[in-house]
Write an enzyme that holds these catalytic residues in place. Structure first.
Site, mmCIF file in Angstrom:
data_model
loop_
_atom_site.group_PDB
_atom_site.id
_atom_site.type_symbol
_atom_site.label_atom_id
_atom_site.label_comp_id
_atom_site.label_asym_id
_atom_site.label_seq_id
_atom_site.Cartn_x
_atom_site.Cartn_y
_atom_site.Cartn_z
ATOM 1 N N SER A 194 -2.213 -6.188 -7.627
ATOM 2 C CA SER A 194 -1.913 -5.412 -5.850
ATOM 3 C C SER A 194 -3.374 -5.749 -6.112
ATOM 4 O O SER A 194 -4.582 -4.864 -6.294
ATOM 5 C CB SER A 194 -1.348 -4.845 -5.900
ATOM 6 O OG SER A 194 -0.077 -4.461 -7.030
ATOM 7 N N ARG B 215 -2.839 5.352 -9.035
ATOM 8 C CA ARG B 215 -2.899 4.308 -9.281
ATOM 9 C C ARG B 215 -4.945 4.819 -9.556
ATOM 10 O O ARG B 215 -6.532 4.750 -9.107
ATOM 11 C CB ARG B 215 -3.626 3.079 -8.587
ATOM 12 C CG ARG B 215 -2.768 2.186 -8.625
ATOM 13 C CD ARG B 215 -2.334 1.653 -9.493
ATOM 14 N NE ARG B 215 -1.151 0.523 -9.274
ATOM 15 C CZ ARG B 215 -0.324 0.215 -9.550
ATOM 16 N NH1 ARG B 215 0.373 2.332 -10.088
ATOM 17 N NH2 ARG B 215 1.045 -0.855 -9.768
ATOM 18 N N GLU C 124 -7.487 -1.257 -4.381
ATOM 19 C CA GLU C 124 -6.660 -0.930 -5.737
ATOM 20 C C GLU C 124 -8.145 -1.450 -6.437
ATOM 21 O O GLU C 124 -8.444 -1.396 -7.697
ATOM 22 C CB GLU C 124 -5.628 -1.388 -5.866
ATOM 23 C CG GLU C 124 -5.697 -0.780 -6.674
ATOM 24 C CD GLU C 124 -4.455 -1.903 -7.997
ATOM 25 O OE1 GLU C 124 -4.384 -0.948 -9.682
ATOM 26 O OE2 GLU C 124 -4.011 -2.205 -7.503
HETATM 27 N N1 EPU Z 1 7.612 -5.626 0.001
HETATM 28 C C1 EPU Z 1 7.684 -6.289 1.344
HETATM 29 N N2 EPU Z 1 6.932 -7.423 1.374
HETATM 30 C C2 EPU Z 1 6.481 -8.113 -0.012
HETATM 31 C C3 EPU Z 1 6.652 -7.258 -0.683
HETATM 32 C C4 EPU Z 1 6.961 -6.312 -1.065
HETATM 33 O O1 EPU Z 1 8.114 -5.975 1.858
HETATM 34 O O2 EPU Z 1 5.842 -9.247 0.160
HETATM 35 C C5 EPU Z 1 7.713 -4.529 0.341
HETATM 36 C C6 EPU Z 1 9.411 -4.427 0.064
HETATM 37 O O3 EPU Z 1 9.910 -3.438 0.596
HETATM 38 C C7 EPU Z 1 9.731 -3.403 -1.557
HETATM 39 C C8 EPU Z 1 8.845 -3.002 -1.671
HETATM 40 O O4 EPU Z 1 7.503 -3.440 -0.539
HETATM 41 O O5 EPU Z 1 10.790 -3.134 -1.961
HETATM 42 C C9 EPU Z 1 8.202 -2.617 -2.631
HETATM 43 O O6 EPU Z 1 7.509 -4.200 -3.429
HETATM 44 P P1 EPU Z 1 7.831 -3.660 -4.954
HETATM 45 O O7 EPU Z 1 8.531 -3.630 -5.416
HETATM 46 O O8 EPU Z 1 6.875 -5.795 -5.590
HETATM 47 O O9 EPU Z 1 6.329 -2.907 -5.300
HETATM 48 P P2 EPU Z 1 4.669 -3.344 -5.038
HETATM 49 O O10 EPU Z 1 4.857 -1.692 -3.872
HETATM 50 O O11 EPU Z 1 4.254 -4.385 -3.708
HETATM 51 C C10 EPU Z 1 3.726 -1.650 -6.108
HETATM 52 C C11 EPU Z 1 2.580 -1.883 -7.378
HETATM 53 C C12 EPU Z 1 2.249 -2.707 -8.005
HETATM 54 C C13 EPU Z 1 3.853 -2.814 -9.240
HETATM 55 C C14 EPU Z 1 4.769 -2.986 -8.467
HETATM 56 C C15 EPU Z 1 6.599 -2.462 -9.260
HETATM 57 C C16 EPU Z 1 0.742 -0.630 -6.364
HETATM 58 C C17 EPU Z 1 -0.506 -0.932 -5.678
HETATM 59 N N3 EPU Z 1 2.075 -1.825 -7.036
HETATM 60 O O12 EPU Z 1 4.008 -2.469 -5.567
HETATM 61 O O13 EPU Z 1 1.354 -3.244 -9.238
HETATM 62 O O14 EPU Z 1 4.238 -3.923 -10.557
HETATM 63 O O15 EPU Z 1 4.723 -1.660 -7.497
HETATM 64 O O16 EPU Z 1 6.482 -1.632 -9.454
HETATM 65 O O17 EPU Z 1 0.886 0.152 -5.856
HETATM 66 C C18 EPU Z 1 -0.643 -3.567 -9.695
HETATM 67 O O18 EPU Z 1 -0.675 -2.700 -9.387
HETATM 68 O O19 EPU Z 1 -1.932 -4.338 -9.903
HETATM 69 C C19 EPU Z 1 0.682 -4.509 -9.496
HETATM 70 C C20 EPU Z 1 1.572 -4.978 -9.079
#
Ligand code: EPU
Length: 337
Positions: free
Chosen positions: A237, A163, A333
């Site tokens: 995010s 990012r 971010e």
């Molecule tokens: N999780 C929680 N609680 C929640 C949501 C998620 O505990 O409310 C945990 C779970 O363990 C889950 C893990 O977080 O397995 C990962 O969740 P998710 O796949 O939704 O990914 P994220 O790390 O929360 C990142 C990106 C998103 C992107 C998703 C999918 C960043 C800052 N964010 O989110 O990007 O869509 O992965 O790849 O890296 C963005 O940048 O605006 C964005 C939405």
């Protein structure tokens, strides 16, 4: 040049913000003209794509907003399996991905439905579901506001990271990105390494997914978890997933065995910011009209009448609480303006 321009439709938090000056850039000539104007030289300025990753802290932006509106998708080169595509910064990112998937050009399908404009994509090296822009990126064209010259960047020169890029760090606000070039493939094997993508494919009984299958699944996952900014203001995010030293991760894991870590380098592990925020008790909470999304704790939302300071205060409270509870500092971010 427009005086007192409302930015409500230009920021995905849906904040009621006004800019002192705004200018729509349809091509390089518009840009060259504007940078010679006294408003540009006298006032501070920001460059806005879709306004999907920014938080205006005040209701009035005392400066000039450059709204990037140039359009065009060009096939630059086609050789065997690979295709180089040049796309203008003002194109909508998600529509661009759809058009590439429709043509059968693979590489972008995991990045379906990310809000914003093409020109913003390299700034934070957008990423989702196991793919980042830098995986397909080969170059970009920009206007250097310091030298007033057109410059080309290759992938290395952009200093991409998680990012992050040169355009978000050392050379923030120096360049106006005009177009980017990506390399896509006709016989593309989609990346299905991300847990939720693999699981959804399995549930649908798809064993050999094509790029449109993956695009469809990514859209379904996003729509189920991430709020539509047109309905509920948000900027995706709000924080980055923190990279912590392996020892910090091990200590946390001892206390919370369910915490998952993703090795990032020899010494560091990436942990889920959403998990930390949820565990700290913030998921679904709201303070006035600023809230934490009920389905994805990493997304802060505007329930209606929040202003930039309300959302900022909520973010800072979450940051402090996570730091107190876990000793981990969440880095925003979203860009604060
Ligand atoms: N999780 C929680 N609680 C929640 C949501 C998620 O505990 O409310 C945990 C779970 O363990 C889950 C893990 O977080 O397995 C990962 O969740 P998710 O796949 O939704 O990914 P994220 O790390 O929360 C990142 C990106 C998103 C992107 C998703 C999918 C960043 C800052 N964010 O989110 O990007 O869509 O992965 O790849 O890296 C963005 O940048 O605006 C964005 C939405």
């Amino acid at each position: 040049m427009i005086r007192n321009y409302p930015l409500t439709g230009h920021n995905s938090f849906g904040l009621d913000v006004m800019a002192a000056w705004a200018c729509k850039i349809f091509d390089i000539r518009d840009l060259e003209k504007i940078i010679q104007s006294s408003v540009f030289t006298d006032e501070k300025h920001i460059i806005l794509g879709g306004g999907s990753n920014c938080l205006f802290l005040d209701d009035y932006f005392e400066g000039l907003v450059l709204l990037i509106k140039n359009k065009g998708i060009t096939i630059v080169e086609e050789s065997g399996n690979s295709v180089i595509v040049s796309v203008a910064a003002g194109e909508n990112w998600s529509d661009f991905v759809d058009s590439m998937v429709d043509r059968g050009y693979g590489g972008l399908e995991n990045l379906s439905l990310i809000p914003g404009k093409v020109g913003a994509a390299p700034i934070q090296n957008i990423g989702a579901y196991g793919v980042e822009l830098m995986d397909v990126f080969i170059g970009l064209q920009a206007l250097d506001l310091h030298t007033r010259e057109l410059v080309n960047f290759n992938r290395e020169a952009c200093e991409f990271g998680y990012r992050s890029s040169l355009f978000k760090t050392s050379d923030k606000d120096r360049y106006v990105i005009l177009s980017i070039d990506v390399m896509l493939h006709k016989n593309h094997t989609p990346n299905i390494s991300y847990g939720s993508v693999a699981k959804a494919l399995q549930q649908k009984g798809i064993t050999k997914p094509g790029i449109s299958d993956v695009a469809q699944i990514v859209k379904e996952i996003r729509q189920a978890k991430l709020p539509d900014p047109a309905v509920l203001g948000n900027a995706g995010s709000f924080f980055k997933n923190p990279l912590v030293h392996n020892l910090v991760f091990q200590n946390l894991k001892n206390d919370y065995p369910e915490l998952r870590g993703y090795p990032e380098s020899y010494e560091t592990t990436k942990i889920s910011a959403a998990w930390l925020i949820e565990k700290a008790g913030w998921k679904g909470k709201r303070i006035g009209d600023a809230g934490v999304h009920t389905k994805q704790a990493l997304v802060l939302v505007n329930h209606g009448k929040a202003n930039g300071r309300d959302i900022y205060s909520l973010a800072m409270e979450i940051q402090q609480d996570v730091k107190n509870k876990f000793g981990v500092v969440l880095e925003p971010e979203v860009n604060f303006i």
